[in-house]
Design a protein around this motif. Structure first.
Motif, PDB file in Angstrom:
ATOM      1  N   VAL A 226      39.011 -32.017  46.689  1.00  0.00           N
ATOM      2  CA  VAL A 226      38.205 -31.305  45.695  1.00  0.00           C
ATOM      3  C   VAL A 226      38.759 -29.904  45.422  1.00  0.00           C
ATOM      4  N   TRP A 227      39.483 -29.345  46.388  1.00  0.00           N
ATOM      5  CA  TRP A 227      40.064 -28.013  46.162  1.00  0.00           C
ATOM      6  C   TRP A 227      41.248 -28.107  45.201  1.00  0.00           C
ATOM      7  N   ASP A 228      42.012 -29.192  45.279  1.00  0.00           N
ATOM      8  CA  ASP A 228      43.057 -29.460  44.279  1.00  0.00           C
ATOM      9  C   ASP A 228      42.417 -29.667  42.903  1.00  0.00           C
ATOM     10  N   LEU A 229      41.328 -30.440  42.906  1.00  0.00           N
ATOM     11  CA  LEU A 229      40.613 -30.719  41.649  1.00  0.00           C
ATOM     12  C   LEU A 229      40.149 -29.399  41.023  1.00  0.00           C
ATOM     13  N   ALA A 230      39.605 -28.528  41.868  1.00  0.00           N
ATOM     14  CA  ALA A 230      39.111 -27.236  41.372  1.00  0.00           C
ATOM     15  C   ALA A 230      40.261 -26.420  40.775  1.00  0.00           C
ATOM     16  N   ALA A 231      41.417 -26.477  41.429  1.00  0.00           N
ATOM     17  CA  ALA A 231      42.577 -25.721  40.914  1.00  0.00           C
ATOM     18  C   ALA A 231      42.962 -26.219  39.523  1.00  0.00           C
ATOM     19  N   ALA A 232      42.866 -27.519  39.314  1.00  0.00           N
ATOM     20  CA  ALA A 232      43.184 -28.080  37.987  1.00  0.00           C
ATOM     21  C   ALA A 232      42.196 -27.553  36.940  1.00  0.00           C
ATOM     22  N   HIS A 233      40.935 -27.402  37.335  1.00  0.00           N
ATOM     23  CA  HIS A 233      39.933 -26.869  36.405  1.00  0.00           C
ATOM     24  C   HIS A 233      40.201 -25.407  36.063  1.00  0.00           C
ATOM     25  N   VAL A 234      40.635 -24.655  37.068  1.00  0.00           N
ATOM     26  CA  VAL A 234      40.953 -23.244  36.795  1.00  0.00           C
ATOM     27  C   VAL A 234      42.049 -23.188  35.727  1.00  0.00           C
ATOM     28  N   LYS A 235      43.028 -24.066  35.848  1.00  0.00           N
ATOM     29  CA  LYS A 235      44.116 -24.116  34.847  1.00  0.00           C
ATOM     30  C   LYS A 235      43.563 -24.518  33.475  1.00  0.00           C
ATOM     31  N   ALA A 236      42.775 -25.600  33.455  1.00  0.00           N
ATOM     32  CA  ALA A 236      42.276 -26.104  32.163  1.00  0.00           C
ATOM     33  C   ALA A 236      41.426 -25.049  31.461  1.00  0.00           C
ATOM     34  N   LEU A 237      40.644 -24.306  32.234  1.00  0.00           N
ATOM     35  CA  LEU A 237      39.740 -23.317  31.631  1.00  0.00           C
ATOM     36  C   LEU A 237      40.486 -22.048  31.226  1.00  0.00           C
ATOM     37  N   THR A 238      41.313 -21.542  32.127  1.00  0.00           N
ATOM     38  CA  THR A 238      41.952 -20.245  31.844  1.00  0.00           C
ATOM     39  C   THR A 238      43.138 -20.386  30.889  1.00  0.00           C
ATOM     40  N   GLU A 239      43.750 -21.577  30.845  1.00  0.00           N
ATOM     41  CA  GLU A 239      44.909 -21.775  29.960  1.00  0.00           C
ATOM     42  C   GLU A 239      44.555 -22.744  28.833  1.00  0.00           C
ATOM     43  N   PHE A 240      43.274 -22.769  28.476  1.00  0.00           N
ATOM     44  CA  PHE A 240      42.767 -23.776  27.541  1.00  0.00           C
ATOM     45  C   PHE A 240      43.628 -23.874  26.264  1.00  0.00           C
ATOM     46  N   ASP A 241      43.859 -22.749  25.617  1.00  0.00           N
ATOM     47  CA  ASP A 241      44.606 -22.790  24.349  1.00  0.00           C
ATOM     48  C   ASP A 241      46.068 -23.200  24.560  1.00  0.00           C
ATOM     49  N   GLN A 242      46.642 -22.722  25.675  1.00  0.00           N
ATOM     50  CA  GLN A 242      48.040 -23.084  25.977  1.00  0.00           C
ATOM     51  C   GLN A 242      48.169 -24.594  26.256  1.00  0.00           C
ATOM     52  N   VAL A 243      47.122 -25.159  26.885  1.00  0.00           N
ATOM     53  CA  VAL A 243      47.158 -26.599  27.166  1.00  0.00           C
ATOM     54  C   VAL A 243      47.286 -27.367  25.843  1.00  0.00           C
ATOM     55  N   PHE A 244      46.541 -26.928  24.837  1.00  0.00           N
ATOM     56  CA  PHE A 244      46.636 -27.589  23.524  1.00  0.00           C
ATOM     57  C   PHE A 244      48.007 -27.357  22.886  1.00  0.00           C
TER      58      PHE A 244
END
Ligand SMILES: NC(=O)c1ccc[n+]([C@@H]2O[C@H](COP(=O)([O-])OP(=O)(O)OC[C@H]3O[C@@H](n4cnc5c(N)ncnc54)[C@H](O)[C@@H]3O)[C@@H](O)[C@H]2O)c1
Length: 337
Positions: A226-244
């Motif tokens: 779940v800590w790996d999972l949480a790290a992925a969420h931090v990326k998705a949220l903080t880099e949201f526009d870059q992910v797109f």
């Protein structure tokens, strides 16, 4: 940066909240506490209420106009319960989520990360699924996730919002600082049940289904810390526009990303790993599959790596070790052991 986390008093939401705080961000929690724990919200910005409450959502956004994106974790999540109570599951997970997306759009909040599930995948021959693998959600719970992915996709396309559906495989383990974790008294997750057996809270561990077409007949899963999972969420949220941007800005403003370890582990193999970490044999028994159970799958993680620049790092043994530790100490945080 500031983020709204619905279901932030639950297992996964609270872990993401901790990971965001550790990374210097400000989470705002919205949770009705229907299943979540008030103890996990201590010292945080917390609004107790329903995801579909327009007055409350308006209040949250007027008090926090700088919310950059929303992580929508709130849901009812127990597969057998969803078979018995489909009305409640479709109301809570589908009708209310649809309403919330509508309100968020009206409030000008255009970035949504949605907690979806690998439970929506169909069985594939080698059990490894990419995001374009066929879907066949096998329970009312899984169908609520499947429906909400479609709702999110249509909503994003029509209203100029952007959505990322994260399909979680099987989260295990706990925040390394033990601020929160699995909170239900009688966990329905496989590892929670193993921990309960190890700690003497239940007599034996039941392996539900031993005739699946897997290498040893037991169900196959992809256990993700779940800590790996949480790290992925931090990326998705903080880099949201870059992910797109990394995804070349798809026309429908919508992305699906698997979050798993990329390794398939059968229930027998999980029991073996558990005994290795625990240092003792566990009493097991065999039973029929529960309603809604499936043979299982594991993730192809290529898209997560490309778009989130993320991959799982923590081992299954670390997940088991932290779950065992949490099982021992959670009575200090929760009103029950
Ligand atoms: N735990 C898993 O194995 C798993 C796997 C795949 C996907 N998911 C998804 O991850 C998300 C979080 O799961 P979890 O394991 O943390 O579950 P959880 O039960 O611990 O957390 C869910 C939270 O949502 C809150 N909630 C539910 N309905 C609400 C409503 N209408 N309004 C406000 N709050 C509400 C609950 O109080 C709880 O705190 C869910 O969407 C679930 O479907 C979980």
């Amino acid at each position: 940066m500031k983020f709204l986390i619905t279901g932030g008093a639950g297992y996964i939401g609270s872990t993401v909240v901790s990971a965001l705080e550790d990374a210097g961000h400000t989470p705002v929690i919205l949770d009705s506490l229907v299943t979540g724990r008030v103890e996990f919200t201590c010292g945080k910005i917390f609004y107790q209420g329903d995801i579909a409450d327009p007055v409350l959502l308006k209040q949250i956004f007027s008090e926090h106009p700088d919310i950059h994106a929303v992580l929508h974790c709130a849901a009812l999540i127990v597969v057998p319960e969803s078979v018995e109570m489909p009305y409640e599951y479709y109301r809570e997970n589908v009708a209310k989520s649809n309403e919330m997306f509508h309100i968020l759009n009206e409030l000008g909040c255009k970035r949504i990360v949605f907690s979806s599930s690998a439970a929506i995948y169909d069985n594939v021959e080698n059990f490894m699924v990419t995001e374009s693998a066929p879907l066949a959600p096998g329970s009312p719970y899984a169908r609520t996730k499947f429906i909400m992915e479609m709702v999110l996709q249509d909503t994003c396309k029509a209203y100029g919002m952007k959505g990322i559906a994260l399909r979680y495989f099987n989260p295990i383990g706990t925040d390394p600082k033990y601020r929160s974790g699995i909170h239900v008294k009688n966990p329905s997750h496989v590892l929670g049940k193993l921990v309960d057996t190890a700690l003497g809270k239940q007599e034996a561990f039941t392996i539900t289904g031993v005739n699946w077409p897997t290498r040893d007949g037991s169900g196959i899963r992809d256990y993700i810390h779940v800590w790996d999972l949480a790290a992925a969420h931090v990326k998705a949220l903080t880099e949201f526009d870059q992910v797109f941007e990394r995804a070349d800005n798809p026309e429908d403003n919508y992305l699906v990303i698997n979050l798993g370890s990329g390794k398939g582990v059968t229930v027998f193999e999980l029991v073996e790993a558990f005994e290795r970490v625990f240092g003792q044999k566990i009493k097991t028994q065999v039973a029929d599959p529960r309603p809604g159970d499936v043979a299982g799958a594991y993730a192809n993680g290529d898209r997560a790596k490309a778009l989130l620049n993320w991959q799982a790092n923590l081992s299954i043994d670390e997940g088991i070790r932290s779950a065992l530790e949490w099982g021992k100490i959670r009575g200090k945080i929760l009103p029950y052991p």
